[in-house]
Design a protein around this motif. Sequence first.
Motif, PDB file in Angstrom:
ATOM      1  N   UNK A   1       0.761  -1.241   0.000  1.00 51.67           N
ATOM      2  CA  UNK A   1       0.000   0.000   0.000  1.00 51.67           C
ATOM      3  C   UNK A   1       0.791   1.290   0.000  1.00 51.67           C
ATOM      4  N   UNK A   2       2.087   1.219  -0.228  1.00 46.09           N
ATOM      5  CA  UNK A   2       2.877   2.447  -0.300  1.00 46.09           C
ATOM      6  C   UNK A   2       2.389   3.298  -1.471  1.00 46.09           C
ATOM      7  N   UNK A   3       2.303   4.584  -1.259  1.00 45.29           N
ATOM      8  CA  UNK A   3       1.809   5.490  -2.284  1.00 45.29           C
ATOM      9  C   UNK A   3       2.923   5.901  -3.244  1.00 45.29           C
ATOM     10  N   UNK A   4       2.701   5.640  -4.524  1.00 47.15           N
ATOM     11  CA  UNK A   4       3.677   6.077  -5.532  1.00 47.15           C
ATOM     12  C   UNK A   4       3.504   7.563  -5.834  1.00 47.15           C
ATOM     13  N   UNK A   5       2.430   8.164  -5.317  1.00 46.58           N
ATOM     14  CA  UNK A   5       2.157   9.587  -5.546  1.00 46.58           C
ATOM     15  C   UNK A   5       2.705  10.489  -4.443  1.00 46.58           C
ATOM     16  N   UNK A   6       3.243   9.895  -3.378  1.00 44.02           N
ATOM     17  CA  UNK A   6       3.743  10.691  -2.261  1.00 44.02           C
ATOM     18  C   UNK A   6       4.899  11.580  -2.734  1.00 44.02           C
TER      19      UNK A   6
ATOM     20  N   UNK B   1       8.038  14.376  -1.809  1.00 40.54           N
ATOM     21  CA  UNK B   1       8.887  14.929  -0.758  1.00 40.54           C
ATOM     22  C   UNK B   1       8.874  16.458  -0.882  1.00 40.54           C
ATOM     23  N   UNK B   2       9.714  17.139  -0.127  1.00 43.15           N
ATOM     24  CA  UNK B   2       9.668  18.611  -0.136  1.00 43.15           C
ATOM     25  C   UNK B   2      10.111  19.211  -1.467  1.00 43.15           C
ATOM     26  N   UNK B   3      10.738  18.396  -2.313  1.00 41.25           N
ATOM     27  CA  UNK B   3      11.156  18.874  -3.638  1.00 41.25           C
ATOM     28  C   UNK B   3      10.130  18.515  -4.708  1.00 41.25           C
ATOM     29  N   UNK B   4       8.970  17.981  -4.275  1.00 42.78           N
ATOM     30  CA  UNK B   4       7.906  17.512  -5.173  1.00 42.78           C
ATOM     31  C   UNK B   4       8.343  16.341  -6.045  1.00 42.78           C
ATOM     32  N   UNK B   5       9.271  15.525  -5.533  1.00 44.55           N
ATOM     33  CA  UNK B   5       9.696  14.317  -6.231  1.00 44.55           C
ATOM     34  C   UNK B   5       8.775  13.170  -5.842  1.00 44.55           C
ATOM     35  N   UNK B   6       8.213  12.479  -6.847  1.00 45.65           N
ATOM     36  CA  UNK B   6       7.418  11.290  -6.561  1.00 45.65           C
ATOM     37  C   UNK B   6       8.222  10.052  -6.979  1.00 45.65           C
ATOM     38  N   UNK B   7       7.627   8.885  -6.828  1.00 44.48           N
ATOM     39  CA  UNK B   7       8.326   7.629  -7.083  1.00 44.48           C
ATOM     40  C   UNK B   7       8.821   7.520  -8.528  1.00 44.48           C
ATOM     41  N   UNK B   8       7.999   7.921  -9.468  1.00 44.73           N
ATOM     42  CA  UNK B   8       8.393   7.827 -10.881  1.00 44.73           C
ATOM     43  C   UNK B   8       9.581   8.738 -11.164  1.00 44.73           C
TER      44      UNK B   8
END
Length: 90
Positions: free
Chosen positions: A68-73, A75-82
């Motif tokens: 259930x980890x979110x790939x859309x999360x 960080x403070x730099x607006x970096x997501x998993x992709x």
Amino acid sequence: MVFFCLICFLINWNVDGCTGACKVLQFCLDTTSPNINCRDSTGEQNTALYWAIKEGHRDCVHLLLKKGASSDALNIFDDDAVYVAVSYGH
């Protein structure tokens, strides 16, 4: 927070390679009820998924997503998993 530290430790620690770390991670995820999307305390607010992707631990990435980890999360730099995966050539 303690659980997140454990996840990051396991992802960065090669217990018999990634497979060993993922086995321990699997056990932790199966025997606790963690917030799978909690953030680290580096100030960048990265998730365990971020660290697994950055370190190239595909088994851990798949496991975290399955749990259930979110790939859309972001960080403070607006970096997501992709973005992280592409940035690190995965």
